[in-house]
Design a protein around this motif. Structure first.
Motif, mmCIF file in Angstrom:
data_model
loop_
_atom_site.group_PDB
_atom_site.id
_atom_site.type_symbol
_atom_site.label_atom_id
_atom_site.label_comp_id
_atom_site.label_asym_id
_atom_site.label_seq_id
_atom_site.Cartn_x
_atom_site.Cartn_y
_atom_site.Cartn_z
ATOM 1 N N UNK A 289 12.669 -33.805 -29.875
ATOM 2 C CA UNK A 289 11.581 -33.967 -30.789
ATOM 3 C C UNK A 289 10.504 -32.688 -30.741
ATOM 4 N N UNK A 290 9.935 -32.074 -31.927
ATOM 5 C CA UNK A 290 8.987 -31.201 -31.694
ATOM 6 C C UNK A 290 7.734 -31.814 -31.196
ATOM 7 N N UNK A 291 7.189 -31.153 -30.424
ATOM 8 C CA UNK A 291 5.785 -31.408 -29.816
ATOM 9 C C UNK A 291 4.383 -30.767 -30.191
ATOM 10 N N UNK A 292 4.523 -30.859 -31.569
ATOM 11 C CA UNK A 292 3.294 -29.896 -32.482
ATOM 12 C C UNK A 292 3.283 -30.873 -33.734
ATOM 13 N N UNK A 355 21.728 -39.065 -36.448
ATOM 14 C CA UNK A 355 22.954 -38.363 -37.345
ATOM 15 C C UNK A 355 22.616 -36.820 -37.517
ATOM 16 N N UNK A 356 21.182 -36.656 -37.687
ATOM 17 C CA UNK A 356 21.120 -35.064 -37.929
ATOM 18 C C UNK A 356 21.034 -34.191 -36.649
ATOM 19 N N UNK A 357 20.744 -34.747 -35.619
ATOM 20 C CA UNK A 357 21.013 -34.132 -34.430
ATOM 21 C C UNK A 357 22.311 -34.054 -33.884
ATOM 22 N N UNK A 358 22.977 -34.984 -34.294
ATOM 23 C CA UNK A 358 24.608 -35.055 -34.182
ATOM 24 C C UNK A 358 25.053 -33.847 -34.803
ATOM 25 N N UNK A 359 24.815 -33.634 -36.231
ATOM 26 C CA UNK A 359 25.340 -32.691 -37.062
ATOM 27 C C UNK A 359 24.834 -31.118 -36.741
ATOM 28 N N UNK A 363 18.691 -28.293 -32.540
ATOM 29 C CA UNK A 363 17.356 -28.474 -33.240
ATOM 30 C C UNK A 363 16.301 -29.609 -32.708
ATOM 31 N N UNK A 364 15.111 -29.715 -33.192
ATOM 32 C CA UNK A 364 14.217 -30.524 -32.858
ATOM 33 C C UNK A 364 13.873 -30.967 -34.076
#
Length: 464
Positions: A289-292, A355-359, A363-364
């Motif tokens: 996850x983006x930390x900003x 699912x987005x991270x799996x594809x 990315x974050x």
């Protein structure tokens, strides 16, 4: 610390009379403020350290996910499980007031021990926090319940206000201790948690006079329970029982204990999902996850403040809702079913970024996925946690109230162990499978809970 209740207040119940309104705490007994801030600082220390504990084990101690999750789960499960022993110690020997005092001191020593770098200090510090929390946690809630007479309609609202103190500390802890740990030094974060608990102990001792009515009532209840037990024992000996008993409890008490057993099972399922905020979802926030937000960077441990912030925001709305509904307010069994539904729904939401991270590996995802998940979870927690704590004080036989509050926290203990176990799969199992399994278990439990509303209400014997 505010003025004492005026002369028109009941000296035992601390119920404010006309001349004592200004001496109350938002219309509640003045002792509630002492317990509010004691628990606030205790939760500051616990959640402040919890926000970065598994991250410390992975990044500094070099533990793999499975080992870190196991240690995290065992520690947090022990913290809540020790509440049973703490309840027994208070009921039989120390009493609630001294148990809370000694527990707070031991917790502070545990956090300061964690501030040392050597690995033996790490495990010793965790052990001290377990012992201290076991003494403090169930007994501070027992004192809250004893601020009110059984017929006092302010009890549930009082527990909701007390719950605000819990979450104020839970919100501030990760923001301050978590920041110091991840951006300054990990061990400074541990020490910060110890300072918070020290403040809590000082405040508790300073407010001792406001707690005397509740302490007196607890002692009176224990004396009456022992006298009633002696009468039942003598009646059984002479074969002239005044009321059928088994194992020292009446038929009505056994039915209520059965209702508490049902609540225990559903609570354990709920906490098994909810407590993943400190384990599985903590690692999810740190790694995926983006930390900003709007260009402002923050430590990943700050995600663990989100739940508590939502509780603070939503608690007044829930309190207003229950009052607004009046006789249409959902029963306690119905609230448990609703809580399980929302916690399951929160993991359904996380399936989308999973699912987005799996594809698209590497990315974050947006931080608002986690924030949205925690919002939904708090709709569930506010339906279960303060309500469950309150109903356990009402359903429990007086002579084992400390023990039964420990049983309530044992449900959280089991949930924490499950949460730690689940964290071990975050790097080995597909995220959609991990989150989907949690969602399915919780939604299935919610369906069963809805089916059991009427049977459980009958077991409760008129208590709502």
């Amino acid at each position: 610390s505010g003025p004492q209740p005026g002369p028109l207040a009941d000296p035992l119940t601390d119920t404010p009379g006309p001349a004592a309104v200004n001496g109350s705490f938002f219309g509640h007994p003045r002792g509630l403020s002492t317990l509010f801030f004691t628990e606030m600082w205790e939760r500051f220390s616990y959640y402040g350290m919890r926000a970065f504990l598994i991250l410390y084990m992975v990044h500094v101690l070099g533990f793999d996910d499975k080992h870190a999750g196991s240690v995290y789960g065992t520690y947090t499960a022990s913290v809540w499980g020790a509440a049973i022993i703490g309840g027994i110690i208070a009921d039989r020997w120390l009493g609630q007031y001294k148990s809370v005092l000694f527990g707070g001191i031991i917790i502070a020593l545990g956090h300061f021990t964690l501030a040392f770098h050597a690995l033996p200090f790490f495990y010793t510090g965790l052990g001290l926090i377990v012992l201290g929390t076991g003494l403090l946690k169930p007994n501070v809630s027992g004192i809250v319940g004893s601020l009110y007479t059984p017929e006092d309609t302010r009890r549930d609202a009082g527990f909701s206000l007390f719950y605000m103190g819990i979450n104020l500390g839970a919100a501030l802890g990760p923001l301050i201790a978590g920041y110091l740990a991840q951006r300054v030094d990990w061990h400074v974060g541990f020490a910060c948690a110890g300072v918070g608990m020290t403040f809590g102990v000082i405040q508790y001792v300073a407010g001792r006079k406001h707690l005397q009515p509740a302490v007196d009532r607890l002692e009176q209840q224990r004396r009456e329970a022992r006298a009633a037990a002696a009468v039942r024992k003598e009646a059984a000996r002479t074969s002239k029982p005044t009321e059928p008993t088994f194992g020292g409890f009446t038929r009505v008490e056994w039915k209520r204990l059965a209702a508490m057993a049902v609540f225990f099972v559903f609570a354990a399922v709920f906490w098994g999902a909810y407590e993943q905020a400190g384990s599985t979802l903590n690692l999810f926030g740190d790694r995926y996850t983006r930390t900003s937000i709007l260009g402002v960077s923050f430590p990943s441990s700050w995600f663990l403040s989100v739940q508590a912030v939502f509780v603070i925001v939503l608690s007044p709305a829930f309190a207003w809702l229950w009052l607004r509904l009046k006789e249409r307010e959902p029963s306690t069994p119905a609230k448990f079913a609703i809580g399980l539904f929302f916690i399951g729904l929160s993991f359904v939401l996380l399936l989308l970024p999973a699912f987005h991270l799996q594809d698209s590996p590497g990315i974050r995802v947006s931080p608002f996925w986690l924030i949205g998940c925690y919002f939904i979870q708090e709709l569930g927690e506010l339906s279960i946690s303060p309500v469950g704590l309150s109903v356990f004080t009402k359903l429990s036989p007086v002579k084992i109230v400390g023990f039964m509050l420990g049983v309530w926290f044992l449900a959280d203990s089991l949930g924490n162990k499950v949460a730690g176990y689940a964290a071990g799969f975050i790097s080995s199992a597909p995220l959609p499978e991990l989150f989907g399994t949690v969602a399915a278990v919780c939604l299935g439990s919610s369906f069963i809970a809805f089916l059991m509303i009427k049977p459980v209400r009958r077991l409760m014997g008129g208590i709502h």
